[in-house]
Design an enzyme around this catalytic site. Structure first.
Site, PDB file in Angstrom:
ATOM      1  N   SER A 136      35.981  40.670  39.552  1.00  0.00           N
ATOM      2  CA  SER A 136      33.731  40.691  39.833  1.00  0.00           C
ATOM      3  C   SER A 136      33.586  40.031  40.528  1.00  0.00           C
ATOM      4  CB  SER A 136      33.492  41.130  38.332  1.00  0.00           C
ATOM      5  OG  SER A 136      33.596  40.600  36.927  1.00  0.00           O
ATOM      6  N   LYS A 189      43.509  32.879  35.160  1.00  0.00           N
ATOM      7  CA  LYS A 189      43.862  32.858  35.906  1.00  0.00           C
ATOM      8  C   LYS A 189      43.022  31.596  37.104  1.00  0.00           C
ATOM      9  CE  LYS A 189      39.083  34.147  36.646  1.00  0.00           C
ATOM     10  NZ  LYS A 189      37.908  34.396  37.923  1.00  0.00           N
TER      11      LYS A 189
END
Length: 330
Positions: A136, A189
């Site tokens: 997002s 990540k």
């Protein structure tokens, strides 16, 4: 309609607030900066983080913690990950006994090695705690573009109920009970995105970037499973999905930070990149578990100054040739 408090008036906190107001919830943002709060209330913008994007006129922001938190049924922690503990401690006196707490920052506490949910639980042990994470960009959410993320709580039924409550418009939440996996994927990540950014900054090409993303993801899964995540969670939105997004656009602060490092630029003026604060503790955790994470380890060496970006690129692309899946046997 739920009464929601969002702790953090940065890009992601403001974007989430905009989405939830659009769904009919009563939302109040707490921000450290009184001028930012005043801008949100009076001008309906947050230019420092979201440019000229227009915010809902009935979105409220305040620098007063008690005013923001009192009466909230759902509280989202969207301040930087390394400040989560201090923010949690500061709201204890104002928090409703049945308030649900949701960790939204992506990072491992670099002092304790705790996940964000654990940091919150240490300060506020008597509350239901969940995690929201996934691919997002705040710039997309504030514009109402389609976005899907994962909401995890220890019990699937509770996660499903809250996900249904908070889903609407362009933001869709998928429920999970793997609270560890959702946090680990979102935290690691960021580190991998810095490594891929260093590759991009050095002009190594799309093929090298694809290889680095793939091997970085393999590391993320190995370490994540050792830390208690389920492999299928890391294959979903909050793992692979978030990694792909973060390594595809300079809207990602971690990717942009890595690019700047790879180009040899001064990074002192760049906005917060959570992966910078996560990399050292993540490498410590990998060492404790005996997990090989060369991509993450190399990123840590570059960020600490122990290795140059050029040395890192050479090291990552000249590792010994071996089987891609050494655990498999005929």
């Amino acid at each position: 309609m739920s009464r929601i408090c969002i702790l953090g008036a940065g890009a992601w906190g403001t974007a989430l607030a905009t989405a939830f107001v659009g769904q009919g919830h009563a939302v109040r943002i707490w921000g450290r900066n009184a001028e930012t709060c005043d801008e949100i209330n009076r001008q309906h913008t947050n230019r420092a983080y979201l440019g000229e994007a227009k915010l809902p006129e009935d979105l409220q922001a305040t620098p007063d913690m008690a005013q923001a938190v009192t009466g909230a049924e759902i509280v989202l922690f969207v301040a930087p990950a390394q400040s989560t503990g201090a923010v949690a401690a500061s709201i204890a006196a104002h928090l409703a006994a049945d308030a649900v707490l949701i960790a939204c920052a992506k990072g491992i506490d670099n002092r304790t090695g705790q996940m964000q949910s654990e940091v919150i639980a240490a300060q506020l042990p008597d509350h239901a705690i969940g995690v929201l994470s996934g691919p997002s960009f705040a710039a997309d959410v504030v514009r109402g573009l389609p976005t899907a993320v994962t909401l995890a709580m220890p019990e699937q039924e509770a996660a499903q109920s809250l996900a249904q409550n908070l889903s609407g418009g362009a933001v869709r939440l998928y429920a999970s009970d793997d609270i560890a996996g959702v946090q680990i994927g979102g935290s690691l990540k960021n580190v991998m995105a810095i490594a891929v950014g260093i590759c991009r900054g050095g002009g190594m090409g799309a093929s090298a970037e694809a290889a680095l993303i793939t091997r970085g993801y393999a590391e993320l899964v190995r370490l994540g499973v050792a830390m208690g995540a389920r492999a299928e969670t890391l294959l979903g939105l909050s793992g692979l999905g978030d990694l792909v997004l973060t390594c595809s656009s300079e809207l990602s602060r971690n990717f942009a930070y890595g690019i700047a490092v790879g180009r040899g630029e001064d990074v002192s003026g760049l906005k917060l990149a959570e992966g910078v604060h996560t990399v050292s503790i993540a490498n410590d955790i990998a060492d404790r578990h005996g997990i090989s994470c060369p991509v993450m380890q190399t990123a840590g060496m570059v960020l600490s100054g122990a290795m140059s970006a050029e040395e890192a690129r050479i090291a990552l692309m000249s590792r010994p040739v071996k089987a891609e899946h050494p655990e498999r046997r005929e």
